[in-house]
Motif scaffolding. Structure first.
Motif, PDB file in Angstrom:
ATOM      1  N   PRO A 105      60.269  20.692  20.571  1.00  0.00           N
ATOM      2  CA  PRO A 105      60.499  22.082  20.992  1.00  0.00           C
ATOM      3  C   PRO A 105      59.912  23.060  19.976  1.00  0.00           C
ATOM      4  CG  PRO A 105      62.511  20.781  21.137  1.00  0.00           C
ATOM      5  CD  PRO A 105      61.518  19.954  20.365  1.00  0.00           C
ATOM      6  N   ALA A 106      59.299  24.117  20.476  1.00  0.00           N
ATOM      7  CA  ALA A 106      58.735  25.150  19.613  1.00  0.00           C
ATOM      8  C   ALA A 106      58.726  26.458  20.403  1.00  0.00           C
ATOM      9  CB  ALA A 106      57.330  24.772  19.160  1.00  0.00           C
ATOM     10  N   SER A 107      58.272  27.510  19.765  1.00  0.00           N
ATOM     11  CA  SER A 107      58.145  28.798  20.442  1.00  0.00           C
ATOM     12  C   SER A 107      56.687  29.245  20.368  1.00  0.00           C
ATOM     13  CB  SER A 107      59.047  29.854  19.802  1.00  0.00           C
ATOM     14  OG  SER A 107      58.692  30.062  18.445  1.00  0.00           O
ATOM     15  N   ALA A 108      56.318  30.175  21.225  1.00  0.00           N
ATOM     16  CA  ALA A 108      54.939  30.660  21.243  1.00  0.00           C
ATOM     17  C   ALA A 108      54.883  32.062  21.820  1.00  0.00           C
ATOM     18  CB  ALA A 108      54.047  29.723  22.059  1.00  0.00           C
ATOM     19  N   MET A 109      53.817  32.764  21.483  1.00  0.00           N
ATOM     20  CA  MET A 109      53.535  34.060  22.082  1.00  0.00           C
ATOM     21  C   MET A 109      52.191  33.967  22.800  1.00  0.00           C
ATOM     22  SD  MET A 109      53.216  37.878  20.408  1.00  0.00           S
ATOM     23  CE  MET A 109      51.666  37.518  19.563  1.00  0.00           C
ATOM     24  N   ILE A 110      52.152  34.431  24.043  1.00  0.00           N
ATOM     25  CA  ILE A 110      50.898  34.442  24.791  1.00  0.00           C
ATOM     26  C   ILE A 110      49.987  35.503  24.196  1.00  0.00           C
ATOM     27  CG2 ILE A 110      49.822  34.891  27.026  1.00  0.00           C
ATOM     28  CD1 ILE A 110      52.358  33.837  28.359  1.00  0.00           C
ATOM     29  N   THR A 111      48.761  35.107  23.862  1.00  0.00           N
ATOM     30  CA  THR A 111      47.785  36.050  23.303  1.00  0.00           C
ATOM     31  C   THR A 111      46.715  36.452  24.315  1.00  0.00           C
ATOM     32  OG1 THR A 111      46.469  34.213  22.419  1.00  0.00           O
ATOM     33  CG2 THR A 111      48.135  35.194  20.958  1.00  0.00           C
ATOM     34  N   SER A 112      46.487  35.610  25.323  1.00  0.00           N
ATOM     35  CA  SER A 112      45.502  35.945  26.352  1.00  0.00           C
ATOM     36  C   SER A 112      45.765  35.118  27.591  1.00  0.00           C
ATOM     37  CB  SER A 112      44.070  35.698  25.847  1.00  0.00           C
ATOM     38  OG  SER A 112      43.856  34.320  25.595  1.00  0.00           O
ATOM     39  N   MET A 113      45.355  35.640  28.746  1.00  0.00           N
ATOM     40  CA  MET A 113      45.480  34.922  30.016  1.00  0.00           C
ATOM     41  C   MET A 113      44.270  35.235  30.873  1.00  0.00           C
ATOM     42  SD  MET A 113      49.520  35.267  31.120  1.00  0.00           S
ATOM     43  CE  MET A 113      49.252  34.211  32.563  1.00  0.00           C
ATOM     44  N   GLU A 114      43.669  34.188  31.443  1.00  0.00           N
ATOM     45  CA  GLU A 114      42.506  34.347  32.315  1.00  0.00           C
ATOM     46  C   GLU A 114      42.717  33.535  33.580  1.00  0.00           C
ATOM     47  OE1 GLU A 114      37.709  33.433  32.257  1.00  0.00           O
ATOM     48  OE2 GLU A 114      38.862  33.471  30.389  1.00  0.00           O
ATOM     49  N   ASP A 115      42.806  34.217  34.713  1.00  0.00           N
ATOM     50  CA  ASP A 115      43.096  33.564  35.994  1.00  0.00           C
ATOM     51  C   ASP A 115      41.924  32.694  36.420  1.00  0.00           C
ATOM     52  OD1 ASP A 115      43.974  32.838  38.494  1.00  0.00           O
ATOM     53  OD2 ASP A 115      44.363  34.866  39.193  1.00  0.00           O
ATOM     54  N   PRO A 152      55.378  21.523  46.699  1.00  0.00           N
ATOM     55  CA  PRO A 152      55.976  22.510  45.804  1.00  0.00           C
ATOM     56  C   PRO A 152      54.956  23.032  44.797  1.00  0.00           C
ATOM     57  CG  PRO A 152      57.430  20.625  46.067  1.00  0.00           C
ATOM     58  CD  PRO A 152      56.128  20.255  46.725  1.00  0.00           C
ATOM     59  N   GLY A 153      54.924  24.343  44.645  1.00  0.00           N
ATOM     60  CA  GLY A 153      54.016  24.941  43.675  1.00  0.00           C
ATOM     61  C   GLY A 153      52.602  25.147  44.169  1.00  0.00           C
ATOM     62  N   ASP A 154      52.390  25.019  45.486  1.00  0.00           N
ATOM     63  CA  ASP A 154      51.006  25.164  45.961  1.00  0.00           C
ATOM     64  C   ASP A 154      50.499  26.599  45.875  1.00  0.00           C
ATOM     65  OD1 ASP A 154      52.543  26.186  47.991  1.00  0.00           O
ATOM     66  OD2 ASP A 154      51.412  25.241  49.612  1.00  0.00           O
ATOM     67  N   ASP A 155      51.408  27.562  45.668  1.00  0.00           N
ATOM     68  CA  ASP A 155      50.986  28.943  45.490  1.00  0.00           C
ATOM     69  C   ASP A 155      50.984  29.350  44.013  1.00  0.00           C
ATOM     70  OD1 ASP A 155      50.474  29.617  48.156  1.00  0.00           O
ATOM     71  OD2 ASP A 155      52.590  30.000  48.553  1.00  0.00           O
ATOM     72  N   ASP A 156      51.266  28.408  43.120  1.00  0.00           N
ATOM     73  CA  ASP A 156      51.116  28.691  41.695  1.00  0.00           C
ATOM     74  C   ASP A 156      49.632  28.894  41.394  1.00  0.00           C
ATOM     75  OD1 ASP A 156      53.791  28.212  41.631  1.00  0.00           O
ATOM     76  OD2 ASP A 156      53.672  26.337  40.502  1.00  0.00           O
ATOM     77  N   ARG A 157      49.353  29.473  40.248  1.00  0.00           N
ATOM     78  CA  ARG A 157      47.968  29.715  39.876  1.00  0.00           C
ATOM     79  C   ARG A 157      47.668  29.064  38.532  1.00  0.00           C
ATOM     80  NH1 ARG A 157      45.496  32.951  43.328  1.00  0.00           N
ATOM     81  NH2 ARG A 157      43.695  33.262  41.968  1.00  0.00           N
ATOM     82  N   LEU A 158      46.401  28.695  38.357  1.00  0.00           N
ATOM     83  CA  LEU A 158      45.953  28.101  37.106  1.00  0.00           C
ATOM     84  C   LEU A 158      45.381  29.202  36.215  1.00  0.00           C
ATOM     85  CD1 LEU A 158      45.453  25.344  35.616  1.00  0.00           C
ATOM     86  CD2 LEU A 158      43.126  25.517  36.447  1.00  0.00           C
ATOM     87  N   PHE A 159      45.802  29.227  34.964  1.00  0.00           N
ATOM     88  CA  PHE A 159      45.304  30.202  34.006  1.00  0.00           C
ATOM     89  C   PHE A 159      44.795  29.498  32.759  1.00  0.00           C
ATOM     90  CE2 PHE A 159      47.662  33.120  36.587  1.00  0.00           C
ATOM     91  CZ  PHE A 159      47.194  34.394  36.311  1.00  0.00           C
ATOM     92  N   MET A 160      43.768  30.088  32.147  1.00  0.00           N
ATOM     93  CA  MET A 160      43.419  29.747  30.775  1.00  0.00           C
ATOM     94  C   MET A 160      44.293  30.617  29.897  1.00  0.00           C
ATOM     95  SD  MET A 160      41.312  27.315  30.422  1.00  0.00           S
ATOM     96  CE  MET A 160      41.159  27.590  28.662  1.00  0.00           C
ATOM     97  N   ARG A 191      49.344  25.839  34.538  1.00  0.00           N
ATOM     98  CA  ARG A 191      49.788  26.488  35.765  1.00  0.00           C
ATOM     99  C   ARG A 191      50.818  27.549  35.437  1.00  0.00           C
ATOM    100  NH1 ARG A 191      52.217  21.757  39.220  1.00  0.00           N
ATOM    101  NH2 ARG A 191      52.235  23.381  40.820  1.00  0.00           N
ATOM    102  N   VAL A 192      50.821  28.614  36.244  1.00  0.00           N
ATOM    103  CA  VAL A 192      51.823  29.675  36.132  1.00  0.00           C
ATOM    104  C   VAL A 192      52.547  29.761  37.460  1.00  0.00           C
ATOM    105  CG1 VAL A 192      52.220  32.136  35.760  1.00  0.00           C
ATOM    106  CG2 VAL A 192      50.429  30.953  34.460  1.00  0.00           C
ATOM    107  N   PRO A 193      53.881  29.595  37.455  1.00  0.00           N
ATOM    108  CA  PRO A 193      54.627  29.631  38.714  1.00  0.00           C
ATOM    109  C   PRO A 193      54.444  30.958  39.445  1.00  0.00           C
ATOM    110  CG  PRO A 193      55.996  28.789  36.920  1.00  0.00           C
ATOM    111  CD  PRO A 193      54.743  29.334  36.300  1.00  0.00           C
TER     112      PRO A 193
END
Length: 275
Positions: free
Chosen positions: A186-196, A211-219, A239-241
């Motif tokens: 377990p750890a923590s993180a902060m998102i620094t960038s997201m690219e769809d 399930p999750g077929d409407d989720d999206r993939l992000f870098m 993936r992002v829910p």
């Protein structure tokens, strides 16, 4: 490659046109001859510039038809890399220091500059193993074969060339990430960038209707903080829910799980975000 070839093709066309104008100048006289020679000189110089640019950019792309058809397949370990500040078609040119091994050559070190698929930048830290194609008669002529993928890449990270993305973005990554959430530290993180990168089902990463077929993939770029360690950055495909689309982004803090053997293998625990 079409963009790069356009410079060379246009350059050769202009040079050929310049030669044609010179030929015409030889059969006319007076002011007309001078005019044709001036035109020939002007477009000839332009053609040489375009041809030179095309040749230079082609070298930075590294992979040639000759290497693709007759190159010896090998592997190379990335020992270091740095961006050069040059980009081709929005893909950066990166300087790679490699330890190369092939069946046709003794192991050797080589530094090359090559265009890297934009979506892959940041996913192959030093220690990653990449496939290469090497000229059998000149070991200094080689290129990383992005289409063959990489090894030692974090679960969820990209492993194919940009022109095969996005349907091949994850190689078992969805299942690997689920497993990592249960087995990782377990750890923590902060998102620094997201690219769809696209819809999961449209990309063929999950079945339509599942399930999750409407989720999206992000870098996603992350600044990860593990207990007792300094923060460090990773970049993964994840993936992002659907429920979180538009609710998460840069500076969002989340819980993650880190592989016990590879600090750059990270899975995001989306359930750590309060509804």
């Amino acid at each position: 490659m079409g963009f790069l070839n356009a410079f060379g093709v246009l350059g050769r066309f202009l040079i050929a046109a310049a030669i044609a104008f010179v030929a015409v100048a030889l059969v006319v006289s007076g002011d007309a001859r001078i005019a044709f020679l001036v035109i020939a000189l002007s477009i000839g110089i332009t053609g040489l510039v375009f041809a030179g640019v095309g040749s230079r950019l082609g070298k930075l792309s590294a992979m040639t038809k000759q290497l693709r058809t007759s190159g010896v397949t090998g592997k190379a370990t990335i020992t270091s890399l740095r961006e050069t500040g040059v980009a081709i078609n929005n893909s950066p040119v990166v300087e790679f220091s490699l330890e190369v091994e092939t069946t046709a050559h003794a192991p050797y070190s080589k530094t090359i500059r090559q265009r890297a698929p934009r979506l892959l930048v940041g996913t192959f830290p030093p220690g990653s193993v990449v496939s290469v194609l090497v000229d059998p008669s000149n070991r200094d002529r080689l290129a990383i074969d992005w289409e063959a993928g990489t090894e030692q890449v974090a679960p969820g990270a990209l492993s194919e060339a940009e022109d095969t993305a996005p349907t091949a973005l994850l190689r078992g990554g969805v299942r690997d990430l689920e497993d990592l959430l249960h087995t990782g530290r377990p750890a923590s993180a902060m998102i620094t960038s997201m690219e769809d990168a696209g819809d999961m089902s449209e990309l063929g990463l999950v079945e339509i209707g599942s399930p999750g077929d409407d989720d999206r993939l992000f870098m996603i770029g992350l600044e990860v903080k593990q207990a007792g360690l300094d923060p460090y950055e990773v970049r993964i495909a994840h993936r992002v829910p659907e429920r979180l689309l538009g609710r998460v982004g840069p500076r969002t803090r989340i819980g993650v799980a880190v592989d016990r053997d590879n600090d750059h293998a990270v899975a995001i625990d989306w359930d750590s975000i309060r509804h």
